[in-house]
Design a protein around this motif. Structure first.
Motif, short mmCIF file in Angstrom:
data_model
loop_
_atom_site.label_atom_id
_atom_site.label_comp_id
_atom_site.label_asym_id
_atom_site.label_seq_id
_atom_site.Cartn_x
_atom_site.Cartn_y
_atom_site.Cartn_z
N ARG A 51 19.16 6.77 -6.24
CA ARG A 51 19.21 6.93 -7.68
C ARG A 51 17.89 6.55 -8.35
NH1 ARG A 51 24.22 4.69 -6.31
NH2 ARG A 51 26.04 5.94 -6.93
N ARG A 52 17.11 5.74 -7.66
CA ARG A 52 15.84 5.30 -8.24
C ARG A 52 14.69 5.72 -7.35
NH1 ARG A 52 15.95 -0.91 -9.31
NH2 ARG A 52 14.01 -0.33 -10.39
N HIS A 53 13.54 5.98 -7.98
CA HIS A 53 12.27 6.23 -7.29
C HIS A 53 12.24 7.58 -6.57
CE1 HIS A 53 11.57 2.06 -8.22
NE2 HIS A 53 12.64 1.72 -7.53
N LEU A 54 13.28 8.41 -6.70
CA LEU A 54 13.24 9.76 -6.15
C LEU A 54 12.51 10.66 -7.15
CD1 LEU A 54 14.20 11.73 -3.90
CD2 LEU A 54 16.15 12.24 -5.38
N ARG A 74 7.44 5.98 -4.00
CA ARG A 74 8.07 7.21 -4.45
C ARG A 74 8.74 7.89 -3.27
NH1 ARG A 74 5.40 9.54 -9.09
NH2 ARG A 74 5.37 11.58 -8.08
N VAL A 75 9.88 8.49 -3.51
CA VAL A 75 10.67 9.12 -2.44
C VAL A 75 10.77 10.60 -2.73
CG1 VAL A 75 12.89 9.20 -1.25
CG2 VAL A 75 11.99 7.01 -2.07
N GLN A 76 10.52 11.43 -1.69
CA GLN A 76 10.70 12.88 -1.77
C GLN A 76 11.65 13.33 -0.67
OE1 GLN A 76 7.14 12.02 -1.20
NE2 GLN A 76 6.39 12.11 -3.30
N ASP A 120 -0.04 4.33 3.55
CA ASP A 120 0.25 4.66 2.16
C ASP A 120 1.26 5.80 2.05
OD1 ASP A 120 -1.19 6.90 2.81
OD2 ASP A 120 -2.75 6.61 1.32
N ARG A 121 1.56 6.53 3.16
CA ARG A 121 2.58 7.55 3.12
C ARG A 121 3.30 7.64 4.45
NH1 ARG A 121 0.04 13.02 1.36
NH2 ARG A 121 -1.81 12.23 2.40
N ILE A 122 4.60 7.88 4.40
CA ILE A 122 5.41 8.02 5.60
C ILE A 122 6.26 9.27 5.45
CG2 ILE A 122 7.17 6.99 7.07
CD1 ILE A 122 6.34 4.27 6.01
N SER A 123 6.30 10.10 6.49
CA SER A 123 7.10 11.32 6.46
C SER A 123 8.11 11.27 7.60
CB SER A 123 6.21 12.55 6.62
OG SER A 123 7.00 13.72 6.77
N GLU A 151 0.80 -1.21 0.00
CA GLU A 151 0.00 0.00 0.00
C GLU A 151 0.84 1.28 0.00
OE1 GLU A 151 -3.16 0.02 -0.34
OE2 GLU A 151 -3.43 -2.15 -0.21
N LEU A 152 2.11 1.17 0.35
CA LEU A 152 2.93 2.36 0.53
C LEU A 152 3.19 3.05 -0.80
CD1 LEU A 152 4.39 4.00 2.68
CD2 LEU A 152 6.43 2.60 2.28
N GLN A 153 2.84 4.34 -0.88
CA GLN A 153 3.00 5.10 -2.10
C GLN A 153 4.17 6.06 -2.05
OE1 GLN A 153 -0.70 7.02 -3.03
NE2 GLN A 153 -1.89 5.15 -2.76
N SER A 154 4.48 6.63 -0.88
CA SER A 154 5.53 7.63 -0.85
C SER A 154 6.20 7.69 0.52
CB SER A 154 4.99 9.02 -1.21
OG SER A 154 4.06 9.45 -0.23
N ILE A 155 7.47 8.10 0.49
CA ILE A 155 8.25 8.36 1.70
C ILE A 155 8.84 9.75 1.57
CG2 ILE A 155 10.12 7.59 3.19
CD1 ILE A 155 9.96 4.86 1.88
#
Length: 387
Positions: free
Chosen positions: A90-93, A68-70, A381-384, A34-38
Motif C-alpha cells: 500500500r505504501r512506496h509502490l 521505491r517499489v515497482q 541502490d537497486r534490486i530486481s 543507499e537502496l532506492q528501488s526494488i
C-alpha cells in the motif's frame, strides 16, 4: 533472478542462486541507507509464491526509510491471483503493471487495492480483453503520472470518469485497442490534467475527426502518436473532404496525404499556447506494443513549419520501443533502468539464455536470486527480483 546495482555507476550484476526471501529481506535491511528501488517482475508462468512478496517487503521496525517499489506484469489469470493482489504494498509502490484478463472478483480486488495506494505514479493495465473496472459512487483511483490501457473497455460514463478516475497529474497516456476511445478523449478534455504525451491507435470511422479535434483542446499536450489501419475505406469520402484531400488525388500516394491531412488538422485547430513538439502518424496492422520497424507500414513525422507549408518526414522505419522509452524518461518514471514494461523485457532478453528457455521467458522460470556473492559487497541502490 536478481539484478543489483552498486552506487551511482549503475553497474549491474546478475547471478543465479536460490535464496530464501528472509535473506533477501536481510539484504534490503542492510542496504537501506543507499537502496532506492526494488523491482518485482512476473509473467503468466509465475512460479514464485505470493508470500515471498510479503516477506521481502516487510519493513524493518528500526527505520523509517523505504525504497521505491515497482511491480511489472503481475498476473490476474491465476488461481492464486487474489493472493498476489493482496501482496501489493500500500505504501512506496510507484509502478504497477498487471496482465489480465481477470475475473470480476480479481478486477474488483485490484480496484480496491489501487484505491489504497497513494504514491502510485505509473499504472499499466494490459490485455484486459475489453473488460473494465466497475465503480460505486464513493470510489476513486489515485492520481497517476502515466496510464497505459490495453484492450480496456472505457464504458464509464462522464460522471463515473470524473468521480472515479483522477487525471489531475496525468502526463503520459497510452491507449492500445481501447473500446469507446472517443468517450475517454471527451472526458480528458473536460477534467483537469497535465497531459503532455498521448499514444493511441484507432480504426477509420466517423469518430476520427472528432477525436482529433478533442485532442487539440488539451492545453499541455505536445506529443501525439496515432496508428491507423493502412487502408482507408473506399466509401469514406467525407473523411477525405474533412482532411482537405481532393477526391481525384485520393489514390495517389494516399498514405502521405492522409498523414499530411491529419497533421494539418492538428496544427490549424490547436488550442492554447503550447506548440506541437512531435506528431507521428503511423499506418499498419501491428499492435502498438510491437516493434513497428519489423512490420510493413508507413511512418510519418511532423518536423516543423517550412515557408508557408510544413515539413513531414517519411520514415523508413519506426522504433516504437525507443519512442516509448524516451517518453517515459520525460516523466521521471522508470524501473531498473527500464522506462516501459517492454523496455524492461528487452533488457531481460539481452541476458544470456539458459538452455531450453526462449527469450520471452528469460528471468521468469522460477524464483531465482543472485545475492550470495553480493551480501558482503558495496551498498546496493537497486534490486530486481524476477519470478
Amino acid at each position: 533472478m536478481t539484478s543489483v546495482h552498486h552506487g551511482n555507476n549503475l553497474i549491474g550484476d546478475s547471478i543465479e542462486h536460490d535464496v530464501h526471501p528472509d535473506r533477501v529481506t536481510v539484504m534490503i535491511r542492510d542496504n537501506l541507507p543507499e537502496l532506492q528501488s526494488i523491482l518485482f517482475s512476473f509473467t503468466s508462468r509465475v512460479t514464485g509464491r505470493s508470500w515471498m512478496l510479503t516477506t521481502v517487503l516487510q519493513p524493518p521496525a528500526s527505520t523509517s526509510r523505504r525504497p521505491r517499489v515497482q511491480m511489472l506484469g503481475l498476473p490476474l489469470m491465476r488461481a492464486d491471483s487474489c493472493d498476489y493482489i493482496s501482496s501489493i504494498p500500500r505504501r512506496h509502490l510507484t509502478w504497477l503493471s498487471v496482465t489480465g484478463p481477470g475475473s470480476f472478483v480479481t478486477l474488483n480486488m485490484l480496484k480496491q487495492r489501487l484505491m489504497q495506494i497513494r504514491g502510485l505514479e505509473t499504472l499499466h493495465l494490459r490485455n484486459f480483453a475489453e473488460r473494465s473496472f466497475e465503480f460505486v459512487s464513493n470510489e476513486r483511483l489515485p492520481p497517476l503520472l502515466e496510464l497505459v490501457l490495453e484492450s480496456y473497455d472505457w464504458r464509464h460514463s462522464l460522471e463515473e470518469s470524473t468521480n472515479n478516475w483522477d487525471f489531475s497529474q496525468l502526463k503520459v497516456l497510452m491507449l492500445f485497442s481501447v473500446k469507446h476511445l472517443t468517450s475517454l478523449f471527451r472526458v480528458i478534455s473536460q477534467v483537469p490534467h497535465r497531459l503532455e504525451t498521448l499514444v493511441f491507435d484507432m480504426e477509420w470511422g466517423p469518430e476520427v475527426i472528432p477525436s482529433l479535434h478533442t485532442l487539440c483542446e488539451c492545453p499541455s499536450l505536445h506529443t501525439v502518436v496515432v496508428r491507423l489501419p493502412p487502408k482507408l475505406p473506399t466509401t469514406d469520402t467525407d473523411l477525405l473532404q474533412q482532411l482537405q484531400i481532393p477526391l481525384k488525388e485520393a489514390h495517389d500516394n494516399l498514405a502521405y496525404k492522409l498523414a499530411a491531412g491529419i497533421i494539418h488538422l492538428l496544427l490549424r485547430t490547436r488550442f492554447g499556447n503550447t506548440k506541437w513538439q512531435d506528431i507521428y502518424v503511423l499506418f499498419g496492422e501491428w499492435k502498438m506494443w510491437d516493434n513497428a520497424g519489423l512490420h510493413p507500414g508507413y511512418y510519418f513525422k511532423y518536423i516543423g513549419p517550412v515557408n508557408e507549408g510544413m515539413h513531414i518526414e517519411n520514415l523508413n522505419k519506426f522504433d516504437m520501443q525507443a519512442l516509448l522509452a524516451t517518453m517515459a524518461r520525460m516523466t521521471g518514471a522508470g524501473a531498473e533502468g527500464a522506462t516501459t514494461l517492454d523496455d524492461a523485457k528487452k533488457k531481460k532478453a539481452r541476458r544470456p539464455q539458459p538452455v531450453g528457455q526462449s527469450g520471452d521467458r528469460m528471468g521468469f522460470y522460477h524464483e531465482v536470486y543472485g545475492l550470495r556473492s553480493l551480501l558482503a559487497s558495496k551498498p546496493l541502490d537497486r534490486i530486481s527480483l524476477s519470478f
